[in-house]
Design an enzyme around this catalytic site. Structure first.
Site, PDB file in Angstrom:
ATOM      1  CE1 TYR A 157     -46.459  76.875  19.833  1.00 51.50           C
ATOM      2  CE2 TYR A 157     -46.087  74.732  20.823  1.00 51.50           C
ATOM      3  CZ  TYR A 157     -46.823  75.559  19.995  1.00 51.50           C
ATOM      4  OH  TYR A 157     -47.902  75.062  19.341  1.00 51.50           O
ATOM      5  CE  LYS A 207     -51.691  88.803  11.257  1.00 50.99           C
ATOM      6  NZ  LYS A 207     -52.777  89.292  10.340  1.00 50.99           N
ATOM      7  CG  ASP A 239     -54.140  86.952   7.862  1.00 57.69           C
ATOM      8  OD1 ASP A 239     -53.093  86.999   7.176  1.00 57.69           O
ATOM      9  OD2 ASP A 239     -54.743  87.984   8.237  1.00 57.69           O
ATOM     10  CG  ASP A 263     -49.145  73.558  16.842  1.00 59.09           C
ATOM     11  OD1 ASP A 263     -49.175  72.395  16.397  1.00 59.09           O
ATOM     12  OD2 ASP A 263     -49.723  73.896  17.888  1.00 59.09           O
ATOM     13  CG  ASP A 267     -53.132  70.186  13.670  1.00 63.36           C
ATOM     14  OD1 ASP A 267     -51.993  69.685  13.643  1.00 63.36           O
ATOM     15  OD2 ASP A 267     -53.941  69.984  14.604  1.00 63.36           O
TER      16      ASP A 267
HETATM   17  C1  IPM Z   1     -47.470  69.291  17.662  1.00 63.15           C
HETATM   18  C2  IPM Z   1     -48.290  69.293  18.924  1.00 63.15           C
HETATM   19  C3  IPM Z   1     -47.444  69.887  20.045  1.00 63.15           C
HETATM   20  C4  IPM Z   1     -47.097  71.297  19.629  1.00 63.15           C
HETATM   21  C5  IPM Z   1     -48.113  69.876  21.425  1.00 63.15           C
HETATM   22  C6  IPM Z   1     -48.421  68.476  21.883  1.00 63.15           C
HETATM   23  C7  IPM Z   1     -47.283  70.587  22.452  1.00 63.15           C
HETATM   24  O1  IPM Z   1     -49.477  69.996  18.714  1.00 63.15           O
HETATM   25  O2  IPM Z   1     -46.389  68.671  17.647  1.00 63.15           O
HETATM   26  O3  IPM Z   1     -47.897  69.880  16.672  1.00 63.15           O
HETATM   27  O4  IPM Z   1     -47.939  72.187  19.720  1.00 63.15           O
HETATM   28  O5  IPM Z   1     -45.966  71.486  19.197  1.00 63.15           O
HETATM   29 MG    MG Z   2     -49.840  70.510  16.670  1.00 67.94          MG
END
Ligand code: IPM
Ligand code: MG
Length: 375
Positions: A157, A207, A239, A263, A267
């Site tokens: 990042y 990884k 993975d 990240d 999700d």
């Molecule tokens: C998160 C979001 C952020 C990230 C974005 C909005 C930059 O996806 O907090 O998970 O990738 O860190």
């Molecule tokens: Mg995110």
């Protein structure tokens, strides 16, 4: 009893700490869910006699529109002066031009970096009432209670070079993944400390079969783990972890990983809790100051309709109370209130099954706030 109740507010007033909280609603559904987080915070203040001083600031796309930059230095300063920061989300199609030099996301990345919030905690806990809501089979997710530690200020990042450029043979782009030993060590230690306070099981996700940074993570981990002999420590490839999370998620307790893997995997893991809308997060550094935000993002497709799930933000408020303000009774009260409204069957659209009545964002927030007030 009556006298005690009557005297409590007067005494509380004299000794009262003022908790300064910077509130950054941001874009898309950000302002809608943050309004509900604030509603719940106010209910906590009333019930427990706490004084929260909220100061709102514009960030993200909204700040690009108003000031030409996603994050103003004044905003960073205001956050530094606060005990905690509550953020909604940033971003949206309006500011999505891939060639744009200023992007809303720079606000959240910039804040994390400026406030040195290197450890992002993302708890994934299935609330029993939502077991039938998840797309997973009940027997797979029953008892899911895990937490990610995502390294937040290093890796892909932030490292340079990061750019797109043209060459005679066409466009090229590069992202760099860079970690220092110190960055890795402090993230790992957060993982070990958390594991120690929980089931004493830590997975380090990487990884190592392709990435040099992963080899660094393992080298550092081999040294650091000696300080935590009581914690069972395992490595898992990212993975394989993605797969395993959907197969036997209860095998995990604490997982520590780099910025990018964290990240993606969080999700995915959110679905174990029923919806991306349920997940809170806490970003912490060396001090008490923390940034609290739902993990879901600005969801422009449903913005302005009043249908977003505010529970990820409300649960972030609980983390804020516990981790930055040290108010654990208040934090527990918020979490219990969320469980109760879900047990009663209240569902925002992301949690509803076909034919089920859905609650609006503010109905959900109000129900939690009322529950907090009731105690
Ligand atoms: C998160 C979001 C952020 C990230 C974005 C909005 C930059 O996806 O907090 O998970 O990738 O860190
Ligand atoms: Mg995110």
């Amino acid at each position: 009893m009556a006298t005690v109740i009557e005297r409590a507010p007067a005494r509380a007033r004299r000794r009262q700490t003022r908790y300064r909280i910077a509130v950054l609603p941001g874009d898309g559904i950000g302002p809608e869910v943050v309004a509900e987080g604030v509603r719940v915070l106010r209910a906590v203040g009333e019930r427990f006699g706490r004084r929260f001083e909220l100061e709102e600031h514009v960030v993200g796309g909204a700040a690009i529109d108003a000031y030409g930059v996603p994050l103003r230095p004044e905003t960073v300063e205001a956050c530094r002066r606060s005990h905690a920061v509550l953020l909604g989300a940033v971003g949206g199609p309006k500011w999505d031009d891939p060639r744009a030099a200023v992007r809303p996301e720079q606000a959240v990345l910039g804040l994390r970096k400026a406030l040195k919030l290197y450890a992002n905690l993302r708890p994934v806990k299935l609330i029993d009432a939502l077991i039938a809501v998840s797309t997973f089979k009940p027997e797979v997710i029953r008892g899911v209670d895990l937490i990610f530690v995502r390294e937040l200020t290093g890796g892909t990042y932030f490292a340079q070079p990061k750019k797109v450029w043209s060459t005679p043979r066409g466009l090229k782009a590069v992202d760099t993944c860079l970690y220092t030993e110190q960055e890795v060590e402090r993230a790992l230690r957060v993982g070990f400390e958390l594991a120690r306070a929980r089931r004493k099981l830590l997975h380090c996700v990487d990884k190592v079969n392709v990435m040099a940074t992963s080899r660094l993570w393992r080298q550092v981990a081999e040294r650091v783990k000696g300080d935590y002999p009581d914690v069972t420590f395992k490595y898992i490839l990212a993975d394989a972890c993605a797969m395993h999370l959907t197969r036997r998620p209860t095998d995990f307790d604490v997982l520590v990983t780099d910025n990018l893997f964290g990240d993606l995997l969080t999700d995915e893991a959110a679905m174990l809790a029923g919806s991306l809308g349920m997940l809170p997060s806490a970003s912490l550094g060396a001090g008490k100051l923390g940034l609290y935000e739902p993990i879901h993002g600005s969801a422009p497709d449903i913005a302005g309709q009043g249908i977003a799930n505010p529970l990820g933000t409300i649960l972030s408020v609980a983390l804020l109370l516990r981790l930055s303000l040290g108010l654990s009774d208040e934090a527990n009260a918020v979490e219990v209130a969320v469980e109760r409204v879900l047990e009663r069957g209240l569902r925002t659209i992301d949690l509803a099954r076909p034919g089920e009545r859905t609650a609006s964002t503010s109905e959900m927030g109000t129900a939690v706030a009322d529950e907090v007030a009731r105690g």
